[in-house]
Design a protein around this motif. Structure first.
Motif, PDB file in Angstrom:
ATOM      1  N   CYS A 190       0.823  -1.218   0.000  1.00  0.00           N
ATOM      2  CA  CYS A 190       0.000   0.000   0.000  1.00  0.00           C
ATOM      3  C   CYS A 190       0.857   1.268   0.000  1.00  0.00           C
ATOM      4  O   CYS A 190       1.979   1.282   0.491  1.00  0.00           O
ATOM      5  CB  CYS A 190      -0.916  -0.012   1.223  1.00  0.00           C
ATOM      6  SG  CYS A 190      -2.117   1.350   1.247  1.00  0.00           S
ATOM      7  N   ASP A 243       0.215   3.735   1.837  1.00  0.00           N
ATOM      8  CA  ASP A 243       0.036   4.364   3.149  1.00  0.00           C
ATOM      9  C   ASP A 243       1.361   4.955   3.670  1.00  0.00           C
ATOM     10  O   ASP A 243       2.392   4.289   3.658  1.00  0.00           O
ATOM     11  CB  ASP A 243      -0.490   3.321   4.147  1.00  0.00           C
ATOM     12  CG  ASP A 243      -0.966   3.957   5.441  1.00  0.00           C
ATOM     13  OD1 ASP A 243      -0.125   4.497   6.186  1.00  0.00           O
ATOM     14  OD2 ASP A 243      -2.184   3.933   5.712  1.00  0.00           O
ATOM     15  N   GLY A 286      -3.943   0.552  -1.231  1.00  0.00           N
ATOM     16  CA  GLY A 286      -4.354  -0.766  -0.775  1.00  0.00           C
ATOM     17  C   GLY A 286      -3.340  -1.876  -1.017  1.00  0.00           C
ATOM     18  O   GLY A 286      -3.467  -2.949  -0.474  1.00  0.00           O
ATOM     19  N   HIS A 291      -2.181  -3.991   5.090  1.00  0.00           N
ATOM     20  CA  HIS A 291      -1.839  -3.581   6.454  1.00  0.00           C
ATOM     21  C   HIS A 291      -3.071  -3.199   7.267  1.00  0.00           C
ATOM     22  O   HIS A 291      -4.119  -2.826   6.707  1.00  0.00           O
ATOM     23  CB  HIS A 291      -0.867  -2.400   6.418  1.00  0.00           C
ATOM     24  CG  HIS A 291      -1.494  -1.151   5.855  1.00  0.00           C
ATOM     25  ND1 HIS A 291      -2.009  -0.157   6.657  1.00  0.00           N
ATOM     26  CD2 HIS A 291      -1.714  -0.753   4.571  1.00  0.00           C
ATOM     27  CE1 HIS A 291      -2.493   0.808   5.876  1.00  0.00           C
ATOM     28  NE2 HIS A 291      -2.341   0.471   4.603  1.00  0.00           N
ATOM     29  N   CYS A 313      -5.996   0.145   7.175  1.00  0.00           N
ATOM     30  CA  CYS A 313      -5.852   0.647   5.802  1.00  0.00           C
ATOM     31  C   CYS A 313      -7.054   1.524   5.428  1.00  0.00           C
ATOM     32  O   CYS A 313      -8.199   1.214   5.763  1.00  0.00           O
ATOM     33  CB  CYS A 313      -5.747  -0.518   4.823  1.00  0.00           C
ATOM     34  SG  CYS A 313      -5.384   0.012   3.121  1.00  0.00           S
ATOM     35  N   GLY A 314      -6.782   2.601   4.724  1.00  0.00           N
ATOM     36  CA  GLY A 314      -7.846   3.496   4.268  1.00  0.00           C
ATOM     37  C   GLY A 314      -8.845   2.808   3.359  1.00  0.00           C
ATOM     38  O   GLY A 314     -10.015   3.224   3.264  1.00  0.00           O
TER      39      GLY A 314
HETATM   40 ZN   LIG Z   1      -3.417   1.133   3.054  1.00  0.00          ZN
END
Ligand SMILES: [Zn+2]
Length: 166
Positions: A36, A38, A61, A89, A92-93
């Motif tokens: 991801c 992130d 993602g 993870h 995660c959004g």
């Molecule tokens: Zn994520």
């Protein structure tokens, strides 16, 4: 100050001490990682990777999207990687919205209709890892003898947990 100007300053310091200009293009450890974007993930650090070691393919993602497959094919066919690791993870959004939510927001903010577009969110973290490993394994563009592992990285503890190996 624009972020880019800050980058230029930081880069001046980086380049002044740079000593890795002679690395070969193929990753030394022959592995490709899909994970991801992130900001809390630093895959090179949490996987013990040095510059030149691996391909790290990042998107929202860590999904095995068409474009991730494109990168994996290039990684394997042209640059010698022989193993794939998919890492999603915790927190995660992509767990926080559904396609309809983002479609509505885009329509409101930008006036663009993205109905039908899959932004690849997921409601179940372990299942998304299993799904993406399965997408790799079932792709005609990825040979069956390439080992693929799926794992979850915990943003609270820094730990990596294996979910599936095939
Ligand atoms: Zn994520």
């Amino acid at each position: 100050m624009a972020k880019f100007d800050e980058f230029v300053e930081a880069n001046g310091r980086y380049a002044a001490g740079f000593g890795e200009g002679d690395l070969p293009m193929p990753p030394a450890r022959q592995v490709a990682v899909v994970t991801c974007m992130d900001a809390r993930l630093h895959p090179e650090k949490f996987l013990g990777l040095a510059v030149g070691d691996a391909h790290v393919i990042r998107n929202a993602g860590g999904r095995v999207s068409e474009d991730a497959i494109r990168s994996l094919v290039i990684s394997e066919r042209l640059l010698g990687t022989t193993e794939i690791v998919v890492i999603h993870h915790t927190d995660c959004g992509m767990l926080t919205f559904q396609n309809e939510d983002l479609t509505a927001k885009i329509k409101e903010d930008l006036g663009v209709d993205t109905t039908g577009q899959d932004f690849l969110p997921f409601p179940d973290l372990e299942q998304s890892v299993r799904d993406d490993v399965e997408i790799v394994k079932s792709s005609d563009l990825i040979p069956d003898d390439i080992p693929v592992t799926g794992a979850i990285y915990d943003v609270k503890t820094g730990e990596l947990r294996e979910i599936v190996r095939s």
